[in-house]
Design a protein around this motif. Structure first.
Motif, PDB file in Angstrom:
ATOM      1  N   GLN A  33     -11.163   0.570  -4.384  1.00  0.00           N
ATOM      2  CA  GLN A  33     -11.354   0.277  -3.019  1.00  0.00           C
ATOM      3  C   GLN A  33     -12.704  -0.334  -2.476  1.00  0.00           C
ATOM      4  O   GLN A  33     -12.618  -1.120  -1.415  1.00  0.00           O
ATOM      5  CB  GLN A  33     -11.334   1.747  -2.464  1.00  0.00           C
ATOM      6  CG  GLN A  33     -11.590   1.805  -0.927  1.00  0.00           C
ATOM      7  CD  GLN A  33     -10.561   1.203  -0.271  1.00  0.00           C
ATOM      8  OE1 GLN A  33      -9.190   1.106  -0.846  1.00  0.00           O
ATOM      9  NE2 GLN A  33     -10.416   1.481   1.197  1.00  0.00           N
TER      10      GLN A  33
ATOM     11  N   ARG B 135     -11.829  -3.897  -2.701  1.00  0.00           N
ATOM     12  CA  ARG B 135     -10.931  -4.515  -1.569  1.00  0.00           C
ATOM     13  C   ARG B 135     -11.723  -4.773  -0.392  1.00  0.00           C
ATOM     14  O   ARG B 135     -11.537  -5.648   0.327  1.00  0.00           O
ATOM     15  CB  ARG B 135      -9.919  -3.201  -1.341  1.00  0.00           C
ATOM     16  CG  ARG B 135      -8.688  -3.655  -2.220  1.00  0.00           C
ATOM     17  CD  ARG B 135      -7.526  -2.817  -1.600  1.00  0.00           C
ATOM     18  NE  ARG B 135      -7.756  -1.218  -1.871  1.00  0.00           N
ATOM     19  CZ  ARG B 135      -7.452  -0.355  -2.684  1.00  0.00           C
ATOM     20  NH1 ARG B 135      -6.856  -1.297  -3.897  1.00  0.00           N
ATOM     21  NH2 ARG B 135      -7.672   0.679  -2.810  1.00  0.00           N
TER      22      ARG B 135
ATOM     23  N   ASP C  13      -5.440  -0.923   4.638  1.00  0.00           N
ATOM     24  CA  ASP C  13      -5.495  -0.151   3.389  1.00  0.00           C
ATOM     25  C   ASP C  13      -6.137   1.452   4.038  1.00  0.00           C
ATOM     26  O   ASP C  13      -6.899   2.152   3.117  1.00  0.00           O
ATOM     27  CB  ASP C  13      -6.630  -0.750   2.408  1.00  0.00           C
ATOM     28  CG  ASP C  13      -7.765  -1.262   3.354  1.00  0.00           C
ATOM     29  OD1 ASP C  13      -7.695  -1.542   4.224  1.00  0.00           O
ATOM     30  OD2 ASP C  13      -8.880  -1.603   2.414  1.00  0.00           O
TER      31      ASP C  13
ATOM     32  N   HIS D 288       0.825  -1.257   0.036  1.00  0.00           N
ATOM     33  CA  HIS D 288      -0.038   0.045   0.016  1.00  0.00           C
ATOM     34  C   HIS D 288       0.932   1.289   0.009  1.00  0.00           C
ATOM     35  O   HIS D 288       2.049   1.096   0.394  1.00  0.00           O
ATOM     36  CB  HIS D 288      -1.007   0.014   1.098  1.00  0.00           C
ATOM     37  CG  HIS D 288      -1.776  -1.178   1.117  1.00  0.00           C
ATOM     38  ND1 HIS D 288      -1.985  -2.237   1.795  1.00  0.00           N
ATOM     39  CD2 HIS D 288      -3.156  -1.071   0.681  1.00  0.00           C
ATOM     40  CE1 HIS D 288      -2.895  -3.085   1.759  1.00  0.00           C
ATOM     41  NE2 HIS D 288      -3.804  -2.203   0.785  1.00  0.00           N
TER      42      HIS D 288
END
Length: 346
Positions: A257, A260, A54, A20
């Motif tokens: 996102q 994820r 994240d 990340h």
């Protein structure tokens, strides 16, 4: 109506390196973004708590304390503090400290948490999910109202004649908002207590939330609270650009996102059709030009009578340059038009 920005500190993922983006760099960017939000006249800035690789922000209060020293007018709040797995005494102390540093600009947004990583991390049992929140909210409100606290519950040791310091600027009291995701029980709790309500509307059609918000209004009045003090907000995914190619390109950040998060929740892959539907007038995404976002916020005011709108603006970790431009547009283009229209409507 108050207008503000919320963030979680999203960190993009590089599939080539398997890592990340730097949390340190992201936090420095967030502070620059908060400073700009203050400079362009926005009313409130919120940061949410997460405990995942994240997201860069696990301690919103630390970042907000740093922001308190570089801003002048903007309110600083959590969006949200996961109160169920937090210590209410420390929550109050942290935010009262921010309040003192900022000259009375701190608020607390509390919720049960849709992300559950904090429960095992801090040693809490998910079977106590609801009771933890109820008890800890009761304690936080007790602390907020009393310098010397006497309290007892089932899941935490009691407090007997314990002073909690330092005290916040306004006679020791901080504004405490209840954040909900659409659960009627949570809305009823906020209404009974007479606390401000902020609803996360991040999918589907906002109009579907109309009965829930009307329920809050009815119960707020039914429980004897002053309707002139009632505050209702919504918190929705937002991004601005006057360049259509940038708006279209933001889909990649947003979908990455959402996927994820969805991977751990069994969601189907996020599609461009969902993105486009969300950007339509009836959708939940406030993504587009300043004029498009302005019109949509005014539509929310018409639907719900909201007193606050917070645009959650860093989903998928768009570039710092794009974020700064989006904040500038929100403060210089959207906010003046919304305020003007709302004032004329009164």
């Amino acid at each position: 109506m108050e207008l503000g920005i919320g963030m979680f500190g999203d960190l993009s993922f590089d599939p080539q390196t398997g890592e990340h983006r730097s949390a340190g760099l992201k936090l420095h960017e967030i502070l620059e973004q908060i400073k700009l939000a203050d400079q362009v006249g926005l009313d409130v800035f919120g940061l949410g708590e997460h405990h995942r690789p994240d997201y860069a922000v696990s301690s919103p209060e630390i970042v907000l304390a740093a922001a308190a020293g570089i801003t002048k007018n903007i309110k600083l709040t959590s969006t949200v503090t996961v109160l169920s797995s937090a210590e209410p005494v420390k929550v109050y102390q942290d935010f009262s400290t921010i309040d003192l540093i900022s000259g009375g600009r701190a608020e607390i947004g509390v919720g049960r948490g849709s992300f559950i990583e904090s429960f095992p991390l801090f040693g809490y049992d998910l079977k106590d999910y609801n009771q933890l929140f109820e008890e800890k909210l009761d304690l936080l409100l007790n602390i907020n109202n009393n310098q010397v606290v006497n309290w007892s519950g089932k899941l935490r040791a009691p407090l007997k004649n314990q002073g909690v310091f330092p005290r916040a600027v306004n006679e020791g009291k901080l504004p405490i908002w209840i954040a909900v995701g659409g659960t009627p029980e949570s809305v009823l709790r906020a209404a009974k207590l007479g606390l401000p309500l902020i609803v996360a509307i991040i999918g589907g059609m906002p109009k579907q939330f109309q009965p829930l918000i009307e329920f809050y209004k009815q119960e707020y009045v039914k429980n004897g609270h002053d309707i002139t003090k009632m505050q209702i907000g919504i918190h929705s995914h937002t991004f601005l650009s006057e360049q259509p190619v940038t708006v279209e390109g933001y889909y990649a950040n947003y979908a990455a996102q959402m996927n994820r998060i969805g991977a751990s929740r069994g969601w189907a892959p996020y599609t461009k059709a969902q993105y486009d539907a969300g950007r339509s007038k009836e959708g939940a995404l406030f993504i587009g030009s300043a004029a498009e976002v302005t019109d949509k916020i005014l539509y929310m005011h018409e639907l719900f009578g909201i007193t606050r709108f917070i645009g959650h603006m860093d989903v998928g970790d768009p570039s710092h340059q794009d974020m700064m431009k989006a904040i500038e547009l929100f403060g210089t283009k959207v906010a003046p038009e919304v305020r003007k229209a709302v004032k004329q409507a009164v």
